[in-house]
Each structure stands twice: as structure tokens, then as C-alpha cells.
Design a protein around this motif. Structure first.
Motif, PDB file in Angstrom:
ATOM      1  N   UNK A 170      -3.299 -14.363   3.594  1.00  0.00           N
ATOM      2  CA  UNK A 170      -4.288 -13.465   3.009  1.00  0.00           C
ATOM      3  C   UNK A 170      -3.835 -11.999   2.988  1.00  0.00           C
ATOM      4  N   UNK A 171      -2.642 -11.729   3.499  1.00  0.00           N
ATOM      5  CA  UNK A 171      -2.088 -10.374   3.412  1.00  0.00           C
ATOM      6  C   UNK A 171      -1.783  -9.991   1.970  1.00  0.00           C
ATOM      7  N   UNK A 172      -1.812 -10.983   1.070  1.00  0.00           N
ATOM      8  CA  UNK A 172      -1.566 -10.685  -0.342  1.00  0.00           C
ATOM      9  C   UNK A 172      -2.678  -9.819  -0.934  1.00  0.00           C
ATOM     10  N   UNK A 173      -3.859  -9.799  -0.287  1.00  0.00           N
ATOM     11  CA  UNK A 173      -4.983  -9.020  -0.838  1.00  0.00           C
ATOM     12  C   UNK A 173      -4.689  -7.518  -0.817  1.00  0.00           C
ATOM     13  N   UNK A 174      -4.417  -6.902   0.362  1.00  0.00           N
ATOM     14  CA  UNK A 174      -4.107  -5.461   0.341  1.00  0.00           C
ATOM     15  C   UNK A 174      -2.813  -5.148  -0.391  1.00  0.00           C
ATOM     16  N   UNK A 175      -1.844  -6.078  -0.331  1.00  0.00           N
ATOM     17  CA  UNK A 175      -0.571  -5.839  -1.029  1.00  0.00           C
ATOM     18  C   UNK A 175      -0.785  -5.797  -2.532  1.00  0.00           C
ATOM     19  N   UNK A 176      -1.588  -6.716  -3.050  1.00  0.00           N
ATOM     20  CA  UNK A 176      -1.862  -6.741  -4.487  1.00  0.00           C
ATOM     21  C   UNK A 176      -2.600  -5.473  -4.919  1.00  0.00           C
ATOM     22  N   UNK A 177      -3.548  -5.027  -4.104  1.00  0.00           N
ATOM     23  CA  UNK A 177      -4.295  -3.800  -4.427  1.00  0.00           C
ATOM     24  C   UNK A 177      -3.353  -2.606  -4.487  1.00  0.00           C
ATOM     25  N   UNK A 178      -2.477  -2.482  -3.480  1.00  0.00           N
ATOM     26  CA  UNK A 178      -1.549  -1.348  -3.416  1.00  0.00           C
ATOM     27  C   UNK A 178      -0.537  -1.391  -4.555  1.00  0.00           C
ATOM     28  N   UNK A 179       0.168  -2.499  -4.683  1.00  0.00           N
ATOM     29  CA  UNK A 179       1.223  -2.577  -5.691  1.00  0.00           C
ATOM     30  C   UNK A 179       0.652  -2.598  -7.107  1.00  0.00           C
TER      31      UNK A 179
END
Length: 247
Positions: A170-179
Motif C-alpha cells: 500500500x506504499x504505492x498510494x503516497x508514491x503515486x500521489x507524489x510522482x
């Protein structure tokens, strides 16, 4: 196609996490603890090397930036951490992790491993020059950096998920928002970030990466999430000094 690099990066983490979760069931708890510690040591070395490389690059610049690179480096860390502490970014990231856990693990016993895996992976994936430069280049139609990052993140996610559990996925959530945000901004604004600013990100981001490694290896509670703004402070300060006061 702008944005393809972000999608590939996210997909690599998902695939790697799923593989790690499948493998993790076969690993004994004592072995997991040892793997986490040795991964922490490896992350420390990676962070230190990145920071030294960045500082070396800054010191070779002309003018104020070159002469006072170490002072600027320290100030960026301090100012960025102050911003992060005021905004309580670490707490917000933890709350996000807990919210995701409640939503996707309904009825299950609260597990601190979920939040630890989520926060550790999120910070590792979201810190560093590639995280900033990659989506900027991707927004301009060149996904090469993020394709390389996808390979690295996908590999790391296997080990993280096998030891820290499903929270890593679920770390993909903040990563997707940032990138996604950076790629969208780059698509709208254009290629304007100078290479020296990326060097500043590398120097400061390396410290944060090393801090993540210390948390993993020693089980400490350094609030790396509150230090995240330091990366963007370094980007802004180094950019301004390089462009406005080059001599």
C-alpha cells in the motif's frame, strides 16, 4: 506517453510485493528479523554514498554554493525538518497507513507490522533524486529514469514485503500521489530543473535514506517522515543559489 514511467514504477512495486508476500510465508520469524537488520545496514550504506556523492558535487560548484556547500546542506536539513515537524508529516503518514489497514483488513486484529511496512516502504520509495527527477522527466515524455527505478523498487519490495508484510504493497498510494503530481507539473511547465538542483536532492535525500536504514537495523524511531520537506528545500535553495548567485 507522459506518465507511463509512473505507472510502470507503481506496477513493479505491486508485483514485487505480491512475490514477497508469497515467499514471506515460508520464512521463519527469526530469519525475518535478521533480514530486516541486514537490509537496514545496506540502506544505510546506500544513503551515505548518495549523500557523499551529492556533497562532493555541490562543493565543486562555483560561488556561494561551492564555498558553503556543507552549511547549505545542514540548513536545508534543519529548515525542512522544522517544516515537517510543524506539519506533523510523520503522524499524517502513519494515520494514512492506519486508515488503509482499517479499510482493507476489516475485522482483523490490529497489526503494527502493517503500518511499519507501509511507512518504511513509503519513505524509501519517496526519498531520493530519482523520485523527483524521474517523474519530471516522465512528464516530459522520457520515462527512462523511472524505468530504472521500477527495477530497483520492484526488487526491494520483494524483500520488504517478505519481512514487513502487506503494508509494503500500500506504499504505492503516497508514491503515486507524489510522482503523479510531479509528472503533471512537468507536463504543464516544462523541463526547467537544473542538474545541480538534483545534486542537492541527492545530498540531502541520502541522509534521509540512511536514517531509514538506521530505523530498520537498530529498531529506532527517527522521524524520517518529518524530514521529507528537506528534499524539496534543497531543490529550491540550490536552484536559487545556482541561478541567482552563481559567482
Amino acid at each position: 506517453m507522459p506518465g507511463i514511467g509512473v505507472l510502470v514504477n507503481i506496477s513493479a512495486i505491486v508485483v514485487g510485493s505480491l512475490i514477497g508476500l508469497a515467499v514471506g510465508r515460508l520464512i521463519k520469524e527469526s530469519v525475518r528479523a535478521g533480514i530486516i537488520q541486514v537490509m537496514g545496514l545496506a540502506v544505510i550504506v546506500i544513503g551515505v554514498m548518495s549523500s557523499i556523492t551529492g556533497l562532493t558535487g555541490l562543493s565543486q560548484e562555483s560561488g556561494i554554493l561551492g564555498r558553503f556547500s556543507l552549511v547549505i546542506f545542514c540548513l536545508c536539513l534543519i529548515i525542512g525538518t522544522l517544516i515537517g515537524e510543524i506539519l506533523s508529516l510523520e503522524t499524517r503518514l502513519k494515520v494514512m497507513g492506519e486508515g488503509l489497514q482499517k479499510r482493507f483488513q476489516k475485522g482483523q486484529k490490529k497489526d503494527n507490522t502493517f503500518v511499519k511496512g507501509f511507512m518504511t516502504a513509503s519513505l524509501v520509495y519517496c526519498v531520493g533524486a530519482m523520485t523527483v527527477l524521474g517523474p519530471i522527466q516522465d512528464g516530459l515524455g522520457n520515462p527512462d529514469i523511472l524505468l530504472v527505478k521500477a527495477v530497483l523498487d520492484g526488487t526491494i519490495s520483494i524483500f520488504f514485503a517478505s519481512t514487513l508484510g502487506i503494508g509494503v504493497l500500500f506504499s504505492i498510494v503516497p508514491l503515486f500521489i507524489l510522482q503523479g503530481t510531479l509528472a503533471l507539473l512537468a507536463f504543464s511547465v516544462g523541463d526547467v530543473v537544473p542538474l545541480v538542483a538534483i545534486t542537492g536532492i541527492e545530498a540531502v535525500g541520502g541522509v534521509l535514506i540512511a536514517g531509514i536504514g538506521i530505523n530498520l537495523a537498530l529498531g529506532t524511531k527517527l522521524r524520517i517522515g518529518n524530514m521529507l520537506p528537506s528534499v524539496f528545500v534543497a531543490l529550491a535553495v540550490v536552484w536559487i543559489l545556482a541561478e541567482v548567485l552563481p559567482y
